[in-house]
Design an enzyme around this catalytic site. Structure first.
Site, short mmCIF file in Angstrom:
data_model
loop_
_atom_site.label_atom_id
_atom_site.label_comp_id
_atom_site.label_asym_id
_atom_site.label_seq_id
_atom_site.Cartn_x
_atom_site.Cartn_y
_atom_site.Cartn_z
N SER A 104 0.84 -1.20 0.00
CA SER A 104 0.00 0.00 0.00
C SER A 104 0.87 1.24 0.00
O SER A 104 1.97 1.24 0.56
CB SER A 104 -0.86 -0.01 1.27
OG SER A 104 -1.48 1.25 1.46
N TYR A 128 -2.06 -0.71 11.18
CA TYR A 128 -2.29 -1.25 9.84
C TYR A 128 -1.09 -0.96 8.94
O TYR A 128 -0.55 -1.85 8.27
CB TYR A 128 -3.57 -0.66 9.22
CG TYR A 128 -3.58 -0.76 7.72
CD1 TYR A 128 -3.72 -2.00 7.10
CD2 TYR A 128 -3.39 0.37 6.92
CE1 TYR A 128 -3.69 -2.10 5.72
CE2 TYR A 128 -3.36 0.27 5.54
CZ TYR A 128 -3.49 -0.96 4.94
OH TYR A 128 -3.44 -1.06 3.59
N LYS A 132 2.01 -3.45 6.94
CA LYS A 132 2.46 -3.47 5.53
C LYS A 132 3.97 -3.25 5.46
O LYS A 132 4.66 -3.91 4.67
CB LYS A 132 1.71 -2.41 4.72
CG LYS A 132 0.23 -2.71 4.51
CD LYS A 132 -0.01 -3.92 3.61
CE LYS A 132 -1.46 -4.33 3.57
NZ LYS A 132 -1.72 -5.59 2.88
#
Ligand code: UD1
Length: 318
Positions: A104, A128, A132
């Site tokens: 992302s 979050y 990643k």
């Protein structure tokens, strides 16, 4: 599938519905093998690989809501890292070498540099985003042993739906993201959009994002698979999947109204914590190396989203 691959799906359905599967079969005209289990389960994941004779893996399995990740960080770390561990173990055990990973633009952290090139350092401000960043690092370290080769695809803001209108985004509960929220307002399931921040240093004061049509995003994965299969010496490489252009929240609202013929009432409220004013890709590397470029427009994203939403006002059947 349209590019000639034969996918096998594994999904816990924690954030999706199994009723999408018959629609995928209807669209493709073939039966699709799919398995409902949690990919953190090393034994089940490995058993799937034992039967599968897979050429490659596309690893999409992850939780992705920024706000929620601060409320349940352990769930995010456990799910997002756990699926990656089990998949890597199964790949090593069964000699599958090629992995395409859903990363992302969130890995660029709080940088204000736009457009964002792949060379920027990675960091995060929320659990979050850290999952990643950490998954990229884990994949890099494993790829450095030579056992796997990895494409890290850094998605900007995926939106839209295939033009058939049969499948699309159907988040559970109140949508966190802009496009599903707008489309639920347009279809009458929510009263009005809250526009987070009208005082950014942008032409209309609302934040800019790099929205990319899911069909372009899908083509980016096919291009990455193709690249890895013809560049066996590449251990790991990261590519932005974006258009290279920023669109403001109000521009998106106007485009959706034009594409749907519906009005989307909105009010401008305060900024959302953690949001940046402008996020868009430097998309040149993917074009130069993968021969891939996004071709769908903001209008396509809006009309395709609306075709899905209008025909499926309540989303997928339960
Ligand atoms: C968000 C995440 C990103 C994640 C992606 C997953 C943040 C900071 N980033 O991206 O890490 O990978 O979702 O899809 O949360 N907006 C409104 N009203 C709304 C919803 C959104 O005005 O009800 C605005 C936001 O302030 C933002 C833009 O619309 O400017 C896009 O928001 P969103 O769709 O949530 O995506 P990102 O925040 O860019």
């Amino acid at each position: 599938m349209a590019a000639g691959h034969e996918p096998v799906i594994a999904d816990s359905h924690v954030n999706s519905r199994a009723s999408v599967l018959p629609r995928l079969e209807e669209l493709s005209g073939t039966r699709i093998e799919s398995h409902a289990f949690d990919l953190r389960d090393v034994d089940k994941t490995s058993a799937l690989f034992a039967d599968g004779h897979f050429d490659a893996v596309i690893h999409f399995a992850g939780l992705k809501a920024v706000g929620e990740s601060s409320e349940m960080p352990l769930e995010y770390y456990d799910n997002n890292l756990g699926t990656t561990f089990a998949i890597l173990r199964a790949m090593e055990r069964h000699g599958v070498r090629t992995l395409v990973f859903s990363s992302s633009a969130t890995v660029y952290g709080e940088t204000e540099r736009v457009p964002m090139p792949e060379e920027l350092p990675t960091s995060s401000t929320n659990p979050y985003g850290w999952t990643k960043v950490m998954q990229e690092q884990i994949l890099r370290d494993v790829a450095a042993t030579g056992s796997v080769q990895v494409a890290l695809l850094r998605y900007f803001n995926p939106v839209g739906a295939p033009p058939s209108g049969r499948i699309g985004e159907d988040p559970r509960g109140i949508p966190n993201n802009l496009m599903p929220f707008i489309s639920r307002v347009a279809v009458g399931r929510r009263e009005r959009l809250q526009v987070f921040g009208g005082d950014y240093p942008t032409p209309d004061g609302t934040a800019l994002r790099d929205y990319i049509h899911v069909e372009d995003l899908a083509a980016g994965h096919v291009a990455a698979l193709q690249y890895l299969s013809t560049h066996r010496d590449v251990q790991v490489r990261e590519w932005n999947l974006g258009t290279g252009h920023g669109t403001s929240v109000l521009e998106m609202v106007a485009a959706f109204e034009a594409g749907s013929g519906q009005t989307v009432p909105y009010e401008i409220v305060g900024r959302r914590a953690g949001d940046l004013g402008a996020v868009y890709a430097d998309a040149t590397r993917a074009e130069a190396e993968l021969g891939w470029r996004a071709t769908r427009t903001i209008e396509d994203m809006c009309t395709d989203t609306w075709r899905w939403q209008e025909a499926n006002p309540q989303g997928y059947p339960a």
